[in-house]
Motif scaffolding. Structure first.
Motif, PDB file in Angstrom:
ATOM      1  N   LEU A 109      -2.347  13.509   9.461  1.00  0.00           N
ATOM      2  CA  LEU A 109      -3.185  13.582   8.265  1.00  0.00           C
ATOM      3  C   LEU A 109      -4.212  12.462   8.182  1.00  0.00           C
ATOM      4  N   LEU A 110      -4.015  11.418   8.965  1.00  0.00           N
ATOM      5  CA  LEU A 110      -4.854  10.229   8.860  1.00  0.00           C
ATOM      6  C   LEU A 110      -6.350  10.482   9.079  1.00  0.00           C
ATOM      7  N   PRO A 111      -6.750  11.308  10.054  1.00  0.00           N
ATOM      8  CA  PRO A 111      -8.187  11.531  10.224  1.00  0.00           C
ATOM      9  C   PRO A 111      -8.862  12.074   8.959  1.00  0.00           C
ATOM     10  N   GLY A 112      -8.210  13.001   8.271  1.00  0.00           N
ATOM     11  CA  GLY A 112      -8.778  13.563   7.054  1.00  0.00           C
ATOM     12  C   GLY A 112      -8.876  12.535   5.949  1.00  0.00           C
ATOM     13  N   MET A 113      -7.844  11.690   5.823  1.00  0.00           N
ATOM     14  CA  MET A 113      -7.889  10.631   4.823  1.00  0.00           C
ATOM     15  C   MET A 113      -8.996   9.636   5.137  1.00  0.00           C
ATOM     16  N   THR A 114      -9.116   9.289   6.410  1.00  0.00           N
ATOM     17  CA  THR A 114     -10.137   8.322   6.820  1.00  0.00           C
ATOM     18  C   THR A 114     -11.533   8.838   6.523  1.00  0.00           C
ATOM     19  N   GLU A 115     -11.761  10.105   6.832  1.00  0.00           N
ATOM     20  CA  GLU A 115     -13.073  10.692   6.580  1.00  0.00           C
ATOM     21  C   GLU A 115     -13.381  10.745   5.089  1.00  0.00           C
ATOM     22  N   ALA A 116     -12.357  11.024   4.285  1.00  0.00           N
ATOM     23  CA  ALA A 116     -12.548  11.102   2.840  1.00  0.00           C
ATOM     24  C   ALA A 116     -12.673   9.725   2.194  1.00  0.00           C
ATOM     25  N   GLY A 117     -12.224   8.683   2.907  1.00  0.00           N
ATOM     26  CA  GLY A 117     -12.216   7.352   2.318  1.00  0.00           C
ATOM     27  C   GLY A 117     -11.215   7.229   1.196  1.00  0.00           C
ATOM     28  N   GLY A 151       3.504  -2.344   6.978  1.00  0.00           N
ATOM     29  CA  GLY A 151       2.524  -2.420   8.055  1.00  0.00           C
ATOM     30  C   GLY A 151       1.340  -1.509   7.830  1.00  0.00           C
ATOM     31  N   TRP A 152       1.611  -0.278   7.413  1.00  0.00           N
ATOM     32  CA  TRP A 152       0.530   0.681   7.164  1.00  0.00           C
ATOM     33  C   TRP A 152      -0.343   0.242   5.991  1.00  0.00           C
ATOM     34  N   ALA A 153       0.259  -0.356   4.982  1.00  0.00           N
ATOM     35  CA  ALA A 153      -0.523  -0.814   3.831  1.00  0.00           C
ATOM     36  C   ALA A 153      -1.595  -1.810   4.277  1.00  0.00           C
ATOM     37  N   LEU A 154      -1.239  -2.684   5.206  1.00  0.00           N
ATOM     38  CA  LEU A 154      -2.195  -3.659   5.712  1.00  0.00           C
ATOM     39  C   LEU A 154      -3.267  -2.997   6.573  1.00  0.00           C
ATOM     40  N   GLU A 155      -2.849  -2.055   7.400  1.00  0.00           N
ATOM     41  CA  GLU A 155      -3.783  -1.373   8.294  1.00  0.00           C
ATOM     42  C   GLU A 155      -4.747  -0.447   7.554  1.00  0.00           C
ATOM     43  N   LEU A 156      -4.206   0.322   6.636  1.00  0.00           N
ATOM     44  CA  LEU A 156      -4.962   1.429   6.051  1.00  0.00           C
ATOM     45  C   LEU A 156      -5.647   1.094   4.733  1.00  0.00           C
ATOM     46  N   GLY A 157      -5.245   0.005   4.097  1.00  0.00           N
ATOM     47  CA  GLY A 157      -5.861  -0.376   2.833  1.00  0.00           C
ATOM     48  C   GLY A 157      -7.382  -0.455   2.902  1.00  0.00           C
ATOM     49  N   PRO A 158      -7.945  -1.069   3.949  1.00  0.00           N
ATOM     50  CA  PRO A 158      -9.401  -1.151   4.035  1.00  0.00           C
ATOM     51  C   PRO A 158     -10.097   0.207   4.127  1.00  0.00           C
ATOM     52  N   LEU A 159      -9.326   1.251   4.445  1.00  0.00           N
ATOM     53  CA  LEU A 159      -9.896   2.596   4.560  1.00  0.00           C
ATOM     54  C   LEU A 159      -9.814   3.384   3.251  1.00  0.00           C
ATOM     55  N   GLY A 160      -9.288   2.740   2.205  1.00  0.00           N
ATOM     56  CA  GLY A 160      -9.127   3.432   0.930  1.00  0.00           C
ATOM     57  C   GLY A 160      -7.814   4.191   0.836  1.00  0.00           C
ATOM     58  N   ILE A 161      -6.889   3.882   1.734  1.00  0.00           N
ATOM     59  CA  ILE A 161      -5.601   4.580   1.793  1.00  0.00           C
ATOM     60  C   ILE A 161      -4.498   3.617   1.377  1.00  0.00           C
ATOM     61  N   THR A 162      -3.724   3.971   0.363  1.00  0.00           N
ATOM     62  CA  THR A 162      -2.599   3.147  -0.056  1.00  0.00           C
ATOM     63  C   THR A 162      -1.297   3.731   0.466  1.00  0.00           C
TER      64      THR A 162
END
Length: 236
Positions: A109-117, A151-162
């Motif tokens: 699911l990550l690509p879709g979340m990343t694209e959506a911000g 770990g994911w919170a640190l990685e993905l937070g900058p992408l708008g993903i909590t």
């Protein structure tokens, strides 16, 4: 229906997962449930989430309908028993269903979340991650989910993903009943400060908060929904 309004719940055909699916529908989201049983809530996709190929096929089917930016990694199994009787196959099974599946679903699911911000991920851990007897395989895999969450919170937070986790205490579900005899259940209830078992709705309400668009400043947290049972055990 926008991508930000799609919610995927693994193991959502019954118990806590079903309550979360119902919470999602009540909030107006397009809910998809992946489970080995037919889901009475939302759009159901049948799959054996203990199997990587079956999981991959289900995720392909889900994403064929468009990106999904809300995910609850809920599926799990207990595998109760003392250390002396805990088979290595049980340990592998717990790791596969409770932990590997979360990684596989999130990666898909990550690509879709990343694209959506935008993204909201909730990992369903357990109070057992803090330590619980007769739960070698289960507690280890649920503790692993806490590591992934941080770990994911640190990685993905900058992408708008909590990414957050919920650690349910004793909740009245079929899974809990199968893993505990009546005498043990009463002992547990007596130890809960609010003097009752939790309900699936207790957990789904908390999940709904983490999944809400307005919860964007809550990231990397673990919420123990346990009636106060964890107080005194968990660090401040």
């Amino acid at each position: 229906m926008t991508a930000a309004e799609r919610l995927l719940v693994t193991g959502g055909a019954s118990g806590i997962g079903r309550a979360i699916a119902e919470e999602g529908l009540a909030r107006g989201w397009d809910v998809v449930v992946v489970d080995r049983e037919s889901s009475p809530v939302g759009t159901g996709v049948l799959a054996d989430l203990a199997d990587t190929d079956s999981t991959a096929a289900a995720l392909d089917e889900v994403l064929a309908g468009g990106p999904v930016t809300r995910l609850v990694n809920n599926v799990g199994a207990v595998f109760p028993g003392p250390l002396q009787e805990q088979s290595l196959s049980d340990v592998d099974a717990a790791h596969g269903l409770n932990l590997r599946c979360a990684v596989q679903c999130t990666q898909a699911l990550l690509p879709g979340m990343t694209e959506a911000g935008f993204g909201r991920i909730v990992n369903m851990a357990s109070r057992a991650a803090l330590g619980k007897s007769l739960r070698t395989a289960y507690a280890a895999s649920k503790a692993g989910l806490l590591g992934l969450t941080r770990g994911w919170a640190l990685e993905l937070g900058p992408l708008g993903i909590t990414v957050n986790a919920i650690g349910p205490g004793p909740v009245a579900t079929e899974l809990f009943t199968k893993a505990n005899d009546p005498e043990r259940v009463q002992q547990i209830v007596d130890a809960v400060p609010v003097r009752r078992m939790g309900t699936p709705e207790d957990i789904s309400y908390s999940a709904g908060h983490f999944l809400d668009k307005r919860a964007g400043f809550v990231n990397g947290q673990v919420l123990y929904v346990c009636g106060g049972l964890t107080t005194g055990d968990a660090p401040i």
